[in-house]
Design a protein around this motif. Structure first.
Motif, PDB file in Angstrom:
ATOM      1  N   TYR A  93       0.839  -1.206   0.000  1.00 27.35           N
ATOM      2  CA  TYR A  93       0.000   0.000   0.000  1.00 27.35           C
ATOM      3  C   TYR A  93       0.871   1.252   0.000  1.00 27.35           C
ATOM      4  O   TYR A  93       0.628   2.205  -0.748  1.00 27.35           O
ATOM      5  N   ARG A 119       1.284   3.905  -3.262  1.00 27.50           N
ATOM      6  CA  ARG A 119       0.979   5.314  -3.061  1.00 27.50           C
ATOM      7  C   ARG A 119       2.169   6.202  -3.386  1.00 27.50           C
ATOM      8  O   ARG A 119       2.024   7.234  -4.028  1.00 27.50           O
ATOM      9  N   THR A 136       2.289   8.830  -6.341  1.00 32.43           N
ATOM     10  CA  THR A 136       2.564  10.236  -5.999  1.00 32.43           C
ATOM     11  C   THR A 136       3.654  10.782  -6.913  1.00 32.43           C
ATOM     12  O   THR A 136       3.530  11.892  -7.455  1.00 32.43           O
ATOM     13  N   LEU A 158      -6.839   2.763  -3.154  1.00 36.35           N
ATOM     14  CA  LEU A 158      -5.763   3.719  -2.948  1.00 36.35           C
ATOM     15  C   LEU A 158      -6.374   5.071  -2.579  1.00 36.35           C
ATOM     16  O   LEU A 158      -7.461   5.412  -3.041  1.00 36.35           O
ATOM     17  N   ASN A 159      -5.667   5.829  -1.738  1.00 35.51           N
ATOM     18  CA  ASN A 159      -6.191   7.157  -1.369  1.00 35.51           C
ATOM     19  C   ASN A 159      -5.607   8.238  -2.275  1.00 35.51           C
ATOM     20  O   ASN A 159      -5.195   9.304  -1.804  1.00 35.51           O
ATOM     21  N   LEU A 160      -5.598   7.958  -3.557  1.00 32.82           N
ATOM     22  CA  LEU A 160      -4.946   8.862  -4.497  1.00 32.82           C
ATOM     23  C   LEU A 160      -5.597   8.654  -5.863  1.00 32.82           C
ATOM     24  O   LEU A 160      -5.622   7.531  -6.367  1.00 32.82           O
ATOM     25  N   PRO A 167      -3.099   7.019   5.749  1.00 34.29           N
ATOM     26  CA  PRO A 167      -2.862   6.057   4.660  1.00 34.29           C
ATOM     27  C   PRO A 167      -4.106   5.251   4.304  1.00 34.29           C
ATOM     28  O   PRO A 167      -4.079   4.027   4.257  1.00 34.29           O
ATOM     29  N   HIS A 202      -8.125   5.753   2.003  1.00 34.47           N
ATOM     30  CA  HIS A 202      -9.080   6.575   1.274  1.00 34.47           C
ATOM     31  C   HIS A 202     -10.195   7.017   2.213  1.00 34.47           C
ATOM     32  O   HIS A 202     -10.670   6.229   3.027  1.00 34.47           O
ATOM     33  N   GLU A 208       1.681  11.488  -1.154  1.00 27.14           N
ATOM     34  CA  GLU A 208       2.474  11.072   0.012  1.00 27.14           C
ATOM     35  C   GLU A 208       3.358  12.248   0.467  1.00 27.14           C
ATOM     36  O   GLU A 208       4.077  12.841  -0.343  1.00 27.14           O
TER      37      GLU A 208
END
Lengths: 433, 433
Positions: free
Chosen positions: A103, A107, A111, A201-203, B59, B61, B74
């Protein structure tokens, strides 16, 4: 441009591949820690329209064998620094799959893809050395097959996370107040032998959709990883026959897995020692040799073969009967032993062919024409798609290549005159799948 | 300058603290992913001679509650990008100690310190949310005390790794060929409850010797971490009495551990809404409120209190009897409940005081003079050393602060007119121990 095009990466190692390079007159010995130096070298490679900067890595101190610059600064941060100062060149970071969580890496690389507007790649390695293992709670290096099972699962999780934001998921419409199309952002619910990752993913999806996956290492397990996931492979081949055999095996295996055999760019390492005459190139090599350490060479050799080499006699051949270590860098050890056990080769000679004992790749010494000829011969065979270049000394060896070899390659129609796109995928001609 | 000096960080959140800020006319809704925007904001803060840029992180979503920019890129990579475009401002990255290995973080933050020539800091958090846990193989968030035991051990390993290269260990003398003084580079042999790390770090001592350690969060466990290791603390205090009580407790605890009570800079969060008149500031707040989402506010509140708030009536008070969750963000929940259970406060009013439901910090609305007065009043009490500023809207709210509030603070002698050093430690007046 219809002719098949060559791909060139700069394998960026401290002051150059040669272990004596940091002592070269005019070089600053501590430049490997200086962001201005990192950017300077990257800009030369970009002037040469290279596909990418490739940064090796190892998450452990080289200990007492370290007698020159080593992979110290963390690669993804170095590449973010370089991204801010360049516009086109690709940025490939080496990452250990054994000592990271997928993870976090998915990320960080995504990024980098955002920050560089589409130039990121990641080279997955499994870290075969004990000092690395000991920094992450282990008493021994996990066994080879297990490391590669983890690496393959790691690559699967990266891909799934990079796909977790569907196209158009980020709306960001100020008028309506709609920010995310939630139905297009999906958990991955990965459950495997090594990882459980819910995701997403947080992106938001990055400019290349998915950053480029790279693999280095030629064992059967490594080939399996490359065939399944890699879009670029960094290999070690000392003869064209070896390169051909590897390429055939890799492309067949990729095809068996349902991929196009041409979906993978194969780039062996290539050490270059350039002079305006062959004699000048050989003098340069000899001068560097004077600046390098035989003691370090023996330690490096001992590390690859997993033996204590400190007492070996430099004027004798390598003691007979040393096997390829069961749990190490298989390809490097196999290549090294093949050369060492050729009749009449002393340890001193063996180390000398290795650029002062600091690398495992093929070296060519000569004029720009000789080097261009060699590159084009290998490229034209179809076995490989280009090279991961390792100038023996930086920045001058890279400047020589860019100013004198690149123009020949361009003139012969095998290498771009300028970038045609702004992403690493565009340079590689690799659509995101 | 003999007068005690104020410290100001920019808490850099997407388009600003307010959940409606990304919809503000003239703002680009997807700017939170744009390196040019990140650099633009950082340069405004540097123009205002702020101590540091502070980047939050999580870290995972935000899932369906996310209706605006969130910590996506990040932080360490964003700060490397900012480092390349700035010269003075400090760079503080938030990092989860629960979902990282200390060797990797020691190295990344020290790398940032090298790349920025001495401006790096790291804010250690323990990640109290389930979505984060689920990205790293867990079904539940580890319990509070355990998370903090791990965080304290994590900080110990960071410190030990940063100290593993003694002063003068990097020789890099081309003449003699001596690169490292090996006896000054020592393994750390850490063995603890959570980590076994051999060391040493594979990176020479960084410009600050050790990057600055930051802690955020006000529970007793968090205070223990701060007292033992932090040099800067990001707190949440809604009254000066609360701030005073916290500072007394923290400084006493630090002293009991043998540290100077003044070794820790205490910076509460402060949301600023600035207008040239108080009425203009209130109008701006009201206009932002129109752009924010009540639905998101309720989800945010539900997340902090660990209840399903989606059915709550906005025109009623918070239902009675909700406790502080056992395993969450204790301070945030306690502050929120204290406000919610004041007589006559409806949910709508509660969310509105929270800048649209997206933050947990004190907000002031007013003219530059009013804001400067407030800051100086708190600072003069001695309870705090400055603020982690959270402009309600970026970049305009930050520009207003730098152009109109900073000059007043300078005029009154409490804030630097220019940087006196080039490292974060120099800005903080914090010698490396």
């Amino acid at each position: 441009m219809s002719q098949r095009q060559l791909h060139l990466n700069l394998n960026f190692i401290g002051a150059g591949t040669h272990s004596g390079a940091w002592r070269w007159p005019g070089n600053r010995a501590d430049a490997f820690l200086d962001p201005d130096y990192l950017v300077e070298v990257a800009k030369i490679a970009e002037r040469g329209t290279f596909d990418a900067i490739f940064l090796p890595d190892r998450p452990a101190h080289p200990d007492r064998s370290g007698t020159g610059p080593f992979p110290a600064l963390e690669p993804t941060l170095v590449l973010a620094t370089i991204a801010a100062a360049t516009r086109h060149i690709g940025l490939i970071a080496t990452v250990s799959t054994s000592y990271n969580e997928p993870y976090n890496i998915a990320r960080r690389i995504a990024t980098l893809d955002h920050l560089s507007r589409g130039r990121a790649g990641v080279n997955l390695i499994t870290s075969a050395d004990l000092p690395s293992a000991a920094n992450f709670g282990l008493d021994a290096v996990p066994e080879h097959a297990q490391r590669y099972r983890r690496a393959i699962e790691f690559a699967q999780v990266l891909q799934a996370l990079w796909e977790s934001w569907g196209e158009g998921a980020l709306i960001a419409d100020a008028q309506s107040g709609k920010f995310i199309e939630h139905d297009k952002v999906r958990p991955i619910h990965h459950e495997g032998e090594f990882f459980r990752v819910r995701g997403p993913l947080n992106l938001p999806r990055s400019p290349q959709d998915k950053p480029v996956l790279v693999q280095a290492g030629g064992s059967d397990d490594g080939l399996e990883l490359a065939a399944a996931h890699a879009e670029l492979v960094f290999t070690a081949a000392h003869t064209l026959d070896d390169a051909q055999a590897y390429a055939t095996k890799l492309r067949q295996r990729a095809q068996a897995l349902g991929r196009s055999p041409n979906a993978i760019a194969i780039l062996p390492g290539l050490v270059t020692i350039i002079g305006s005459t062959e004699a000048e190139a050989r003098e340069r090599e000899a001068a560097l040799w004077e600046l390098s350490s035989l003691e370090q060479g023996l330690k490096w050799l001992g590390g690859i073969l997993q033996v204590d080499a400190s007492g070996f006699d430099l004027d004798q051949p390598l003691p007979a009967g040393i096997p390829v270590p069961v749990n190490g860098s298989t390809t490097f050890a196999r290549n090294l032993l093949a050369k060492a056990y050729q009749p009449g080769v002393t340890l001193r000679q063996l180390l000398r062919t290795r650029g002062g004992g600091a690398n495992n790749h093929r070296a060519i010494v000569g004029t720009p024409e000789q080097i261009a000829d060699d590159i084009i011969e290998w490229f034209s065979s179809g076995a490989i798609d280009g090279f991961n270049l390792m100038p023996i000394i930086l920045p001058s060896g890279l400047e020589d290549f860019v100013d004198h070899v690149v123009p020949i390659l361009r003139h012969r129609g095998v290498f771009r005159h300028e970038y045609e796109g702004t992403t690493l995928r565009a340079h590689l001609g690799a659509p995101s799948i």
